[in-house]
Design a protein around this motif. Structure first.
Motif, short mmCIF file in Angstrom:
data_model
loop_
_atom_site.label_atom_id
_atom_site.label_comp_id
_atom_site.label_asym_id
_atom_site.label_seq_id
_atom_site.Cartn_x
_atom_site.Cartn_y
_atom_site.Cartn_z
N VAL A 1 16.95 -1.14 -7.16
CA VAL A 1 17.78 -2.06 -8.19
C VAL A 1 16.73 -2.04 -9.25
O VAL A 1 16.87 -1.88 -10.37
N LEU A 2 15.49 -2.72 -8.82
CA LEU A 2 14.42 -3.05 -9.93
C LEU A 2 14.01 -1.69 -10.63
O LEU A 2 13.68 -1.64 -11.80
N ALA A 3 14.00 -0.54 -9.99
CA ALA A 3 13.58 0.59 -10.54
C ALA A 3 14.58 1.08 -11.69
O ALA A 3 14.15 1.60 -12.55
N ILE A 4 15.94 0.88 -11.32
CA ILE A 4 16.92 1.15 -12.44
C ILE A 4 16.73 0.01 -13.33
O ILE A 4 16.65 0.40 -14.70
N ASP A 5 16.41 -0.99 -13.19
CA ASP A 5 16.47 -1.98 -14.10
C ASP A 5 15.19 -1.99 -15.16
O ASP A 5 15.11 -2.19 -16.44
N ALA A 6 14.10 -1.29 -14.67
CA ALA A 6 12.74 -0.90 -15.23
C ALA A 6 13.01 0.39 -16.17
O ALA A 6 12.05 1.08 -16.67
N ILE B 1 29.04 -8.46 -18.95
CA ILE B 1 30.03 -8.51 -17.87
C ILE B 1 29.20 -9.01 -16.41
O ILE B 1 28.31 -7.78 -16.20
N GLU B 2 29.10 -9.95 -15.96
CA GLU B 2 28.48 -10.50 -14.94
C GLU B 2 29.01 -10.04 -13.53
O GLU B 2 30.34 -10.10 -13.60
N THR B 3 28.27 -9.39 -12.48
CA THR B 3 28.94 -9.14 -11.45
C THR B 3 28.08 -9.65 -10.08
O THR B 3 27.00 -10.09 -10.20
N LEU B 4 29.02 -10.12 -9.18
CA LEU B 4 28.10 -10.46 -7.86
C LEU B 4 28.58 -9.88 -6.67
O LEU B 4 29.98 -9.77 -6.67
N VAL C 1 24.72 1.17 -8.61
CA VAL C 1 23.29 0.87 -8.61
C VAL C 1 23.05 0.18 -7.31
O VAL C 1 21.81 0.04 -7.24
N ASP C 2 24.01 -0.08 -6.65
CA ASP C 2 24.02 -1.05 -5.43
C ASP C 2 23.38 -2.52 -5.89
O ASP C 2 22.41 -3.20 -5.35
N LEU C 3 23.75 -3.07 -6.89
CA LEU C 3 23.47 -4.35 -7.69
C LEU C 3 24.02 -5.48 -6.99
O LEU C 3 25.30 -5.73 -7.01
N ASP C 4 23.19 -6.37 -6.29
CA ASP C 4 23.79 -7.53 -5.63
C ASP C 4 24.33 -8.63 -6.72
O ASP C 4 25.41 -9.03 -6.41
N VAL C 5 23.67 -8.76 -7.85
CA VAL C 5 23.82 -9.58 -8.94
C VAL C 5 23.20 -9.19 -9.96
O VAL C 5 21.98 -8.93 -10.05
N GLY C 6 24.23 -9.08 -11.17
CA GLY C 6 23.51 -8.54 -12.40
C GLY C 6 24.61 -8.62 -13.44
O GLY C 6 25.77 -8.63 -13.18
N GLY C 7 24.17 -8.22 -14.64
CA GLY C 7 25.16 -7.90 -15.88
C GLY C 7 25.01 -6.52 -16.23
O GLY C 7 24.05 -5.98 -16.06
N VAL C 8 26.12 -6.18 -17.01
CA VAL C 8 26.37 -4.92 -17.50
C VAL C 8 26.97 -5.30 -19.05
O VAL C 8 27.77 -6.20 -19.46
N ASP D 1 23.54 -1.28 -21.18
CA ASP D 1 22.36 -1.94 -20.80
C ASP D 1 22.79 -2.30 -18.95
O ASP D 1 23.96 -2.80 -18.96
N ILE D 2 21.94 -2.35 -18.11
CA ILE D 2 21.89 -2.77 -16.81
C ILE D 2 21.15 -3.88 -16.70
O ILE D 2 19.93 -3.64 -16.81
N ASN D 3 21.63 -5.17 -16.66
CA ASN D 3 20.31 -6.17 -16.52
C ASN D 3 20.28 -6.87 -14.79
O ASN D 3 21.58 -7.54 -14.66
N ALA D 4 19.74 -6.52 -14.16
CA ALA D 4 19.43 -7.17 -12.84
C ALA D 4 19.08 -8.59 -12.80
O ALA D 4 19.16 -9.09 -11.68
#
Length: 301
Positions: A89-94, A188-191, A243-250, A265-268
């Motif tokens: 996830v961090l790699a995609i965020d970066a 849009i925040e996801t959890l 992304v397999d995003l546990d928590v983050g915004g789109v 933008d994807i913001n983890a």
């Protein structure tokens, strides 16, 4: 060993999270990504680790922890740790380039973009995109590393004088400047890969639209809760799953020229919204803590 470790870098952003953990009686340790670690020995700080390293950390220290943290989180994962927003996830965020590729691969609209690694390639990329455009750092944060250009003369001058934005990984994006309908973007925040809430964020044309308490004070950023159209929620959840995003915004904006919703933008690093009780009527940190408690219970099983 305590059940939860929170790996963070910003001195103020996570006070609401720590307060929520305390409120729910969750034992945790707060860690900074400093010091050395041994890649030959698994030394996990806790069975569950919450990664809260910000892409904008490079703005606060030249010796930023972004790439160091990617390796560290992967090391802990190999040692059996459940990492929330882990190394992948961090790699995609970066990488905004990777984000846009992923989003477009899902069949969603993005701003017209070209990715380069040499300043010399920027003018040719700009000819393909057209003006006005922005040049973005691939690794940004808080609006850092974004410059608008309205014509080729301005751009060629910036290239010649080495005035283009720079990215800590050497990658730049040449991107269409999208006129945003209504002057506001939607975050849009996801959890757990599902819709949590959404806010509309306006910043008077600024690129820094960080919604957290430590960002908005005195910034002129305005926020309000919104209910996005079902197709936007479905798209955000599809992105989070991919992304397999546990928590983050789109983040998405509606192009005023054609009405197309363009995801960009994807913001983890979800700091959530400042003054959540005023904006939302509830505190999303409580939901995040519930999610973390569930992960802790799984790790114990």
């Amino acid at each position: 060993m305590t059940d939860l470790a929170v790996l963070y870098e910003h001195p103020a952003w996570f006070k609401p999270l720590f307060a929520a953990l305390d409120r729910h009686g969750v034992e945790y340790i707060a860690l900074h990504p400093h010091g050395a670690w041994d890649p030959s020995t698994p030394t996990p700080p806790a069975p569950v680790v919450l990664n809260r390293i910000a892409m904008s950390s490079f703005l606060r220290a030249d010796e930023h922890p972004i790439f160091h943290t990617m390796a560290l989180l992967d090391h802990w994962r190999r040692g059996g740790v459940r990492v929330v927003n882990g190394a992948d996830v961090l790699a995609i965020d970066a990488s905004k380039a990777r984000q846009l590729s992923l989003i477009a691969g899902l069949g969603l609209a993005i701003p017209e973009t070209r990715v380069v690694h040499r300043a010399a390639d920027v003018p040719a990329a700009a000819e393909q995109v057209g003006f006005p455009l922005v040049v973005k750092a691939n690794i940004g944060g808080s609006g850092a590393g974004i410059t608008r250009f309205d014509n080729m003369a301005e751009l060629r001058w910036a290239v010649a004088e080495r005035q283009l934005p720079t990215s800590v990984d050497g990658v730049l994006l040449v991107q269409d400047y999208v006129p945003v309908r209504g002057g506001a973007i939607t975050r849009i925040e996801t959890l757990d890969r599902r819709f949590l809430y959404a806010i509309e964020v306006a910043g008077g044309g600024a690129f820094d639209l960080c919604p957290a308490d430590a960002c908005v004070e005195g910034s002129g950023i305005a926020m309000q809760a919104v209910q996005p159209a079902p197709e936007l929620i479905e798209a955000a959840e599809a992105i989070a799953r991919a992304v397999d995003l546990d928590v983050g915004g789109v983040e998405v904006m509606v192009d005023d020229r054609d009405g197309v919703a363009r995801f960009y933008d994807i913001n983890a690093l979800s700091n959530f919204v400042a003054k959540p009780m005023d904006v939302l009527g509830w505190d999303p940190h409580d939901r995040l803590v519930d999610y973390l408690v569930a992960r802790i219970e799984e790790a114990r099983a």
